[in-house]
Design an enzyme around this catalytic site. Structure first.
Site, PDB file in Angstrom:
ATOM      1  N   ALA A 236       0.843  -1.208   0.000  1.00 33.79           N
ATOM      2  CA  ALA A 236       0.000   0.000   0.000  1.00 33.79           C
ATOM      3  C   ALA A 236       0.876   1.255   0.000  1.00 33.79           C
ATOM      4  O   ALA A 236       1.132   1.839  -1.054  1.00 33.79           O
ATOM      5  CB  ALA A 236      -0.938  -0.029   1.198  1.00 33.79           C
ATOM      6  N   ARG A 237       1.370   1.631   1.161  1.00 38.03           N
ATOM      7  CA  ARG A 237       2.287   2.753   1.259  1.00 38.03           C
ATOM      8  C   ARG A 237       3.285   2.475   2.385  1.00 38.03           C
ATOM      9  O   ARG A 237       2.911   1.969   3.454  1.00 38.03           O
ATOM     10  CB  ARG A 237       1.543   4.061   1.572  1.00 38.03           C
ATOM     11  CG  ARG A 237       0.823   4.691   0.387  1.00 38.03           C
ATOM     12  CD  ARG A 237       1.798   5.198  -0.681  1.00 38.03           C
ATOM     13  NE  ARG A 237       1.144   5.872  -1.794  1.00 38.03           N
ATOM     14  CZ  ARG A 237       0.867   5.316  -2.976  1.00 38.03           C
ATOM     15  NH1 ARG A 237       1.172   4.055  -3.206  1.00 38.03           N
ATOM     16  NH2 ARG A 237       0.307   6.027  -3.939  1.00 38.03           N
ATOM     17  N   GLU A 266      10.950   6.238  -0.689  1.00 38.66           N
ATOM     18  CA  GLU A 266      11.358   5.530  -1.917  1.00 38.66           C
ATOM     19  C   GLU A 266      12.069   6.479  -2.884  1.00 38.66           C
ATOM     20  O   GLU A 266      11.690   7.639  -2.957  1.00 38.66           O
ATOM     21  CB  GLU A 266      10.105   4.986  -2.625  1.00 38.66           C
ATOM     22  CG  GLU A 266       9.383   3.943  -1.851  1.00 38.66           C
ATOM     23  CD  GLU A 266       8.052   3.573  -2.512  1.00 38.66           C
ATOM     24  OE1 GLU A 266       7.805   3.969  -3.674  1.00 38.66           O
ATOM     25  OE2 GLU A 266       7.259   2.910  -1.846  1.00 38.66           O
ATOM     26  N   HIS A 284       8.099  -1.196  -5.681  1.00 38.90           N
ATOM     27  CA  HIS A 284       6.832  -0.476  -5.921  1.00 38.90           C
ATOM     28  C   HIS A 284       6.278  -0.779  -7.320  1.00 38.90           C
ATOM     29  O   HIS A 284       6.141   0.110  -8.171  1.00 38.90           O
ATOM     30  CB  HIS A 284       7.015   1.041  -5.743  1.00 38.90           C
ATOM     31  CG  HIS A 284       5.709   1.762  -5.530  1.00 38.90           C
ATOM     32  ND1 HIS A 284       5.583   2.872  -4.729  1.00 38.90           N
ATOM     33  CD2 HIS A 284       4.456   1.534  -6.022  1.00 38.90           C
ATOM     34  CE1 HIS A 284       4.326   3.302  -4.735  1.00 38.90           C
ATOM     35  NE2 HIS A 284       3.622   2.492  -5.521  1.00 38.90           N
ATOM     36  N   SER A 287       1.152  -1.870  -9.460  1.00 46.50           N
ATOM     37  CA  SER A 287       0.282  -1.615 -10.615  1.00 46.50           C
ATOM     38  C   SER A 287       0.985  -1.871 -11.944  1.00 46.50           C
ATOM     39  O   SER A 287       0.444  -1.550 -13.003  1.00 46.50           O
ATOM     40  CB  SER A 287      -0.228  -0.167 -10.572  1.00 46.50           C
ATOM     41  OG  SER A 287       0.854   0.740 -10.695  1.00 46.50           O
TER      42      SER A 287
END
Ligand code: DGY
Length: 318
Positions: A236-237, A266, A284, A287
């Site tokens: 998520a984060r 990041e 990351h 997506s």
């Protein structure tokens, strides 16, 4: 009427850029350079819209300097924690995101993190890749079985619900904690407090947004509540995690392992994560499928189209 000028901060998929070229006057970034604040402001001069990614930070200072011509920021991301929405409102700038289209891709990465951390995929891959694999024995590379375990989801939202469905394919029992009980629970069992849920989480998946209330939520006190052998994943984060607490926990064996796709600061992540054998680390890429990256772009452009047609963009967040 001339087509609106759109500053696009990063290189986007070909089909998305083709649509931009058809319908707008885009300022593209073929080299995919990361613009600093000054460069961004310079390139935004005279632009009507910006399509940024989470790699650009639209804080209050940036909004003060943003050319007044910019009326909408159509993010190429579902998360919009990189945009100060209050500052955007004050500046009279509309902000949109891309919800819904990343759910499947991100849930796939959550499953990869679960499997990778549990089955020690990072360690195993390194052994083979570095020609360090010398033997096989019953004690070799023994990990944790995923099938039939209990998965706790913090944040049963759009992605969390798909994670629940996919994880059930592994016979997992799904429990969740949200600030409020969901109408659609995707078959998961609700816990009103995170503290009550954590002792049952053989696996814990963080799927909450970055909010003041979620920052650092996985802290030392909560890690202590996990059962022995628990595995933690986060796609998520990074802000949801207190890095000092998680790293200390991983060193002490609780949690047993962590699968991480997102991090604080990041891409300059806390280097201690790299040294730990019980971390499975991705950059990351939740997506990052061709299908989803196209869909994110089209969704951002749908929002721009609506805005410039004088309609309310469907994904307006400010
Ligand atoms: C998102 O859309 O929020 C992803 O994390 C990529 O930015």
């Amino acid at each position: 009427m001339s087509k609106p000028v759109v500053l696009v901060t990063r290189k986007l998929p070909q089909a998305v850029e083709a649509r931009l070229l058809r319908d707008y006057q885009p300022r593209l970034n073929p080299d995919d350079a990361l613009y600093d604040r000054d460069e961004l402001i310079k390139r935004a001069k005279g632009a009507d819209a910006i399509v940024p990614c989470h790699t650009e930070h639209f804080d209050a200072r940036l909004f003060e300097r943003l050319p007044k011509s910019v009326k909408i920021i159509a993010n190429y991301s579902v998360g919009y924690d990189h945009v100060d929405t209050e500052a955007a409102k004050q500046a009279g700038v509309v902000v949109t995101n891309t919800p819904g289209v990343l759910n499947d891709a991100t849930a796939e990465i959550v499953m990869l993190l679960i499997l990778g951390a549990a089955r020690r995929a990072g360690e195993g891959e390194k052994l083979v890749r570095t020609a360090a694999w010398k033997d096989w024995s019953p004690a070799f590379m023994v990990g944790t079985q995923v099938t039939g375990k209990t998965l706790g989801i913090v944040g049963l939202g759009r992605v969390g619900k798909v994670v629940a469905i996919r994880a059930r394919g592994f016979g997992m029992k799904i429990i969740y904690h949200n600030p409020r009980r969901q109408a659609d629970e995707a078959g998961a069992i609700y816990y009103e407090t995170l503290e009550d849920m954590l002792p049952h989480c053989e696996f814990l998946s963080l799927n909450a947004p970055n909010l003041p209330s979620t920052r650092g939520m996985l802290n030392a006190a909560r890690i202590a509540l996990l059962p022995e052998g628990a595995i933690v994943v986060n796609a998520a984060r990074g802000t949801l995690v207190d890095d000092d607490a998680l790293i200390a926990g991983l060193k002490a064996g609780k949690p047993r392992a962590a699968g991480l796709d997102v991090y604080n600061n990041e891409p300059d992540i806390d280097p201690r994560y790299r040294e730990l054998p019980n971390t499975f680390l991705l950059p990351h890429i939740g997506s990052a499928t061709a299908e989803t990256r196209d869909a994110m772009g089209f969704r951002a452009l749908d929002n721009l189209d609506a805005f410039f047609a004088g309609k309310e963009p469907r994904d307006r967040v400010a």
